[in-house]
Design a protein around this motif. Sequence first.
Motif, PDB file in Angstrom:
ATOM      1  N   GLY A 297      41.704  36.993  41.355  1.00 25.20           N
ATOM      2  CA  GLY A 297      40.662  36.388  42.275  1.00 25.20           C
ATOM      3  C   GLY A 297      40.488  37.457  43.469  1.00 25.20           C
ATOM      4  N   LEU A 298      41.526  37.504  44.463  1.00 24.98           N
ATOM      5  CA  LEU A 298      41.353  38.253  45.742  1.00 24.98           C
ATOM      6  C   LEU A 298      40.934  39.727  45.287  1.00 24.98           C
ATOM      7  CD1 LEU A 298      43.693  38.005  48.715  1.00 24.98           C
ATOM      8  CD2 LEU A 298      42.924  40.383  47.936  1.00 24.98           C
ATOM      9  N   ASN A 299      41.604  40.400  44.023  1.00 24.98           N
ATOM     10  CA  ASN A 299      41.496  41.579  43.929  1.00 24.98           C
ATOM     11  C   ASN A 299      40.261  42.057  43.610  1.00 24.98           C
ATOM     12  OD1 ASN A 299      44.298  42.356  44.146  1.00 24.98           O
ATOM     13  ND2 ASN A 299      44.429  40.746  42.672  1.00 24.98           N
ATOM     14  N   LEU A 300      39.301  41.048  42.572  1.00 25.49           N
ATOM     15  CA  LEU A 300      37.895  41.311  42.271  1.00 25.49           C
ATOM     16  C   LEU A 300      37.135  41.118  43.563  1.00 25.49           C
ATOM     17  CD1 LEU A 300      37.381  39.334  39.153  1.00 25.49           C
ATOM     18  CD2 LEU A 300      37.222  41.657  39.468  1.00 25.49           C
ATOM     19  N   ALA A 301      37.378  40.357  44.651  1.00 27.16           N
ATOM     20  CA  ALA A 301      36.682  40.314  45.734  1.00 27.16           C
ATOM     21  C   ALA A 301      36.793  41.776  46.376  1.00 27.16           C
ATOM     22  CB  ALA A 301      37.183  39.236  46.650  1.00 27.16           C
ATOM     23  N   VAL A 302      37.893  42.531  46.259  1.00 27.87           N
ATOM     24  CA  VAL A 302      38.031  43.575  47.045  1.00 27.87           C
ATOM     25  C   VAL A 302      37.274  44.542  46.319  1.00 27.87           C
ATOM     26  CG1 VAL A 302      39.683  45.313  47.440  1.00 27.87           C
ATOM     27  CG2 VAL A 302      40.317  43.167  48.130  1.00 27.87           C
ATOM     28  N   ALA A 303      37.276  44.772  44.959  1.00 24.33           N
ATOM     29  CA  ALA A 303      36.426  45.569  44.215  1.00 24.33           C
ATOM     30  C   ALA A 303      35.117  45.519  44.459  1.00 24.33           C
ATOM     31  CB  ALA A 303      36.660  45.358  42.786  1.00 24.33           C
ATOM     32  N   ASP A 304      34.543  44.394  44.516  1.00 24.32           N
ATOM     33  CA  ASP A 304      33.172  43.805  44.904  1.00 24.32           C
ATOM     34  C   ASP A 304      32.897  44.578  46.451  1.00 24.32           C
ATOM     35  OD1 ASP A 304      32.702  42.495  42.607  1.00 24.32           O
ATOM     36  OD2 ASP A 304      32.909  40.514  43.678  1.00 24.32           O
ATOM     37  N   ILE A 305      33.653  44.463  47.259  1.00 22.61           N
ATOM     38  CA  ILE A 305      33.538  44.768  48.552  1.00 22.61           C
ATOM     39  C   ILE A 305      33.252  46.279  48.607  1.00 22.61           C
ATOM     40  CG2 ILE A 305      34.344  45.016  50.948  1.00 22.61           C
ATOM     41  CD1 ILE A 305      32.917  42.419  50.070  1.00 22.61           C
ATOM     42  N   LEU A 332      29.911  44.233  37.660  1.00 18.49           N
ATOM     43  CA  LEU A 332      30.182  43.198  36.521  1.00 18.49           C
ATOM     44  C   LEU A 332      31.238  44.187  35.482  1.00 18.49           C
ATOM     45  CD1 LEU A 332      26.825  41.671  36.190  1.00 18.49           C
ATOM     46  CD2 LEU A 332      28.839  40.564  36.663  1.00 18.49           C
ATOM     47  N   ALA A 333      30.910  45.235  35.482  1.00 19.97           N
ATOM     48  CA  ALA A 333      31.835  46.187  34.626  1.00 19.97           C
ATOM     49  C   ALA A 333      33.220  45.907  34.803  1.00 19.97           C
ATOM     50  CB  ALA A 333      31.697  47.629  34.589  1.00 19.97           C
ATOM     51  N   ARG A 334      33.848  45.742  36.133  1.00 20.21           N
ATOM     52  CA  ARG A 334      35.006  45.246  36.430  1.00 20.21           C
ATOM     53  C   ARG A 334      35.231  43.518  36.245  1.00 20.21           C
ATOM     54  NH1 ARG A 334      39.691  44.842  39.931  1.00 20.21           N
ATOM     55  NH2 ARG A 334      41.016  46.626  39.644  1.00 20.21           N
ATOM     56  N   VAL A 335      34.339  43.243  36.654  1.00 14.97           N
ATOM     57  CA  VAL A 335      34.423  41.501  36.637  1.00 14.97           C
ATOM     58  C   VAL A 335      34.770  41.218  35.193  1.00 14.97           C
ATOM     59  CG1 VAL A 335      33.100  39.436  36.771  1.00 14.97           C
ATOM     60  CG2 VAL A 335      32.990  41.122  38.465  1.00 14.97           C
ATOM     61  N   LYS A 337      36.000  42.621  32.643  1.00 15.87           N
ATOM     62  CA  LYS A 337      37.304  43.229  32.125  1.00 15.87           C
ATOM     63  C   LYS A 337      38.345  42.040  32.723  1.00 15.87           C
ATOM     64  CE  LYS A 337      36.326  48.167  31.558  1.00 15.87           C
ATOM     65  NZ  LYS A 337      35.108  48.427  32.175  1.00 15.87           N
ATOM     66  N   ALA A 338      38.039  41.595  33.962  1.00 12.44           N
ATOM     67  CA  ALA A 338      39.104  40.834  34.721  1.00 12.44           C
ATOM     68  C   ALA A 338      39.114  39.450  34.022  1.00 12.44           C
ATOM     69  CB  ALA A 338      39.061  40.821  36.012  1.00 12.44           C
ATOM     70  N   GLN A 339      37.766  39.221  33.608  1.00 12.84           N
ATOM     71  CA  GLN A 339      37.629  37.781  33.046  1.00 12.84           C
ATOM     72  C   GLN A 339      38.265  37.893  31.477  1.00 12.84           C
ATOM     73  OE1 GLN A 339      36.487  34.981  34.216  1.00 12.84           O
ATOM     74  NE2 GLN A 339      35.100  35.364  35.591  1.00 12.84           N
ATOM     75  N   ARG A 340      38.239  39.014  31.053  1.00  9.68           N
ATOM     76  CA  ARG A 340      38.807  38.919  29.621  1.00  9.68           C
ATOM     77  C   ARG A 340      40.416  38.872  29.873  1.00  9.68           C
ATOM     78  NH1 ARG A 340      42.153  41.810  26.646  1.00  9.68           N
ATOM     79  NH2 ARG A 340      42.806  43.035  28.551  1.00  9.68           N
ATOM     80  N   PHE A 341      40.968  39.515  30.685  1.00  2.00           N
ATOM     81  CA  PHE A 341      42.325  39.501  30.940  1.00  2.00           C
ATOM     82  C   PHE A 341      42.804  38.079  31.360  1.00  2.00           C
ATOM     83  CE2 PHE A 341      46.113  40.292  33.647  1.00  2.00           C
ATOM     84  CZ  PHE A 341      46.837  40.649  32.702  1.00  2.00           C
ATOM     85  N   SER A 342      42.187  37.669  32.219  1.00  2.00           N
ATOM     86  CA  SER A 342      42.390  36.295  32.728  1.00  2.00           C
ATOM     87  C   SER A 342      42.553  35.254  31.671  1.00  2.00           C
ATOM     88  CB  SER A 342      41.582  35.864  33.862  1.00  2.00           C
ATOM     89  OG  SER A 342      41.852  36.624  35.019  1.00  2.00           O
ATOM     90  N   SER A 343      41.152  35.338  30.747  1.00  4.43           N
ATOM     91  CA  SER A 343      41.179  34.385  29.829  1.00  4.43           C
ATOM     92  C   SER A 343      42.568  34.597  28.818  1.00  4.43           C
ATOM     93  CB  SER A 343      39.808  34.530  28.997  1.00  4.43           C
ATOM     94  OG  SER A 343      39.707  33.821  27.878  1.00  4.43           O
ATOM     95  N   TRP A 344      42.770  35.704  28.502  1.00  5.13           N
ATOM     96  CA  TRP A 344      43.978  36.196  27.622  1.00  5.13           C
ATOM     97  C   TRP A 344      45.219  35.601  27.982  1.00  5.13           C
ATOM     98  CZ3 TRP A 344      48.401  38.706  27.874  1.00  5.13           C
ATOM     99  CH2 TRP A 344      49.130  39.088  26.816  1.00  5.13           C
ATOM    100  N   LEU A 387      43.055  47.536  36.827  1.00  9.45           N
ATOM    101  CA  LEU A 387      42.293  48.532  36.185  1.00  9.45           C
ATOM    102  C   LEU A 387      41.646  49.284  37.547  1.00  9.45           C
ATOM    103  CD1 LEU A 387      40.494  46.797  33.450  1.00  9.45           C
ATOM    104  CD2 LEU A 387      42.708  48.272  33.230  1.00  9.45           C
ATOM    105  N   PRO A 388      41.129  50.704  37.216  1.00 10.33           N
ATOM    106  CA  PRO A 388      40.459  51.575  38.290  1.00 10.33           C
ATOM    107  C   PRO A 388      39.265  50.708  38.922  1.00 10.33           C
ATOM    108  CG  PRO A 388      41.318  52.725  36.490  1.00 10.33           C
ATOM    109  CD  PRO A 388      41.620  51.477  35.958  1.00 10.33           C
ATOM    110  N   PHE A 389      39.164  50.997  40.022  1.00 10.64           N
ATOM    111  CA  PHE A 389      37.717  50.607  40.647  1.00 10.64           C
ATOM    112  C   PHE A 389      36.765  51.259  40.022  1.00 10.64           C
ATOM    113  CE2 PHE A 389      40.989  49.400  44.250  1.00 10.64           C
ATOM    114  CZ  PHE A 389      40.646  47.989  44.059  1.00 10.64           C
TER     115      PHE A 389
END
Length: 402
Positions: A297-305, A332-335, A337-344, A387-389
């Motif tokens: 969660g927090l890491n995706l926010a940092v990637a967006d910012i 969204l490219a990173r979002v 991928k993060a959703q896939r991993f979190s779901s897995w 994953l890389p930003f």
Amino acid sequence: MKTQVGIIGAGPAGLLLSHLLYLQGIDSIVLEHRSREDIEGTIRAGVLEQGTMDVLKAAGVGERMAREGHVHKGIELQFNGKRHRIDMFGLTGGKSITVYAQHEVIKDLIDARIKAGGKIFFNVSNVSLHEIDTPSPKIRFIMEGEPYEIESDFIAGCDGFHGPSRRAIPESVRSEKQKVYPFGWLGILAKAPPANPELIYTNHERGFALLSTRSPEIQRHYLQVDAKDEISKWSDDRIWTELHARVDTDDWKLADGPIFQKNIVAMRSFVCETMQYGRLFLAGDAAHIVPPTGAKGLNLAVADILVMARGLSEFFHEGKEEILGRYSEICLARVWKAQRFSSWMTTTLHRNFDHNPFEYGIQLAELEYVTSSSAAATSLAENYVGLPFEMPFMPLQTGAII
């Protein structure tokens, strides 16, 4: 009032954006409906990816994190009564994660903004967005009983899932996707010694459990429960009994202690693919929610910012809009991928009681595979440490990185 960027929300996303813009000489105002004491005192979990750690350090707000955070170079997966370590550090070429609570990140960012003379207005109410599809969007709000309006060049909606920013985008153009999971997490904070040097994720026939830490004296543990269950039905004794049943092994027993906080949260995945509309840009939980199993969660926010800050810097300093025009696409490219991993992580580690014995067998086989195959373990490790930003870092004369 006028500013270049109006930021709604003083969570990690909004505060980090304000700080990175400041380092670029770009003015911003942050609005927050809660008090400073409330947001700094609300205890939230925090697992920081390697990239997030690097960003905070480079931006000059990572000193306390480096001093007080707990660096973990691996995690342990427990199933069938046995533990298996995933060597994240070794599998990713030296990357790790740091356990450092989100509210501590917020404290560091608020402190940095106040020292720099940043404008953060707490305890505001009735926040609304206007003319967001024009070159001069406006934010209206009430502070100390008086109405105010901020006119800006851009608005950053960093106000979480329930904030007004996403709802300001017309429903006719908003693309939203969601999955609700059939279980929740019961989380506790307890005064007890650390369970383990690294996090332990447990798949048990009775349900999932996670053993984490906050400090040498305070631990954070989780149990899979029915999301609709009532916390009043879970006495301290019942919680510890269930934790022992799920995590104790033949030669190891979890140390317990007084519980001073407990709550139950539902779990869902959510993505608003319309992360930009006119001069409004969404970031963090305002645009996407992940189940906490993957710690994203927090890491995706940092990637967006990082993407937003780079785009705004490009706009104000070079008059270009290429990055801002592709903001949703890049983020969204990173979002996803993060959703896939979190779901897995969520579906692999949690016990779905609607599954038949065959499906449960497949779940255990998946865990056997990921802990016995270097390729599968590497995939888990790469995703866990981050994953890389999508937006490459650019060193600046100030020493910041965006």
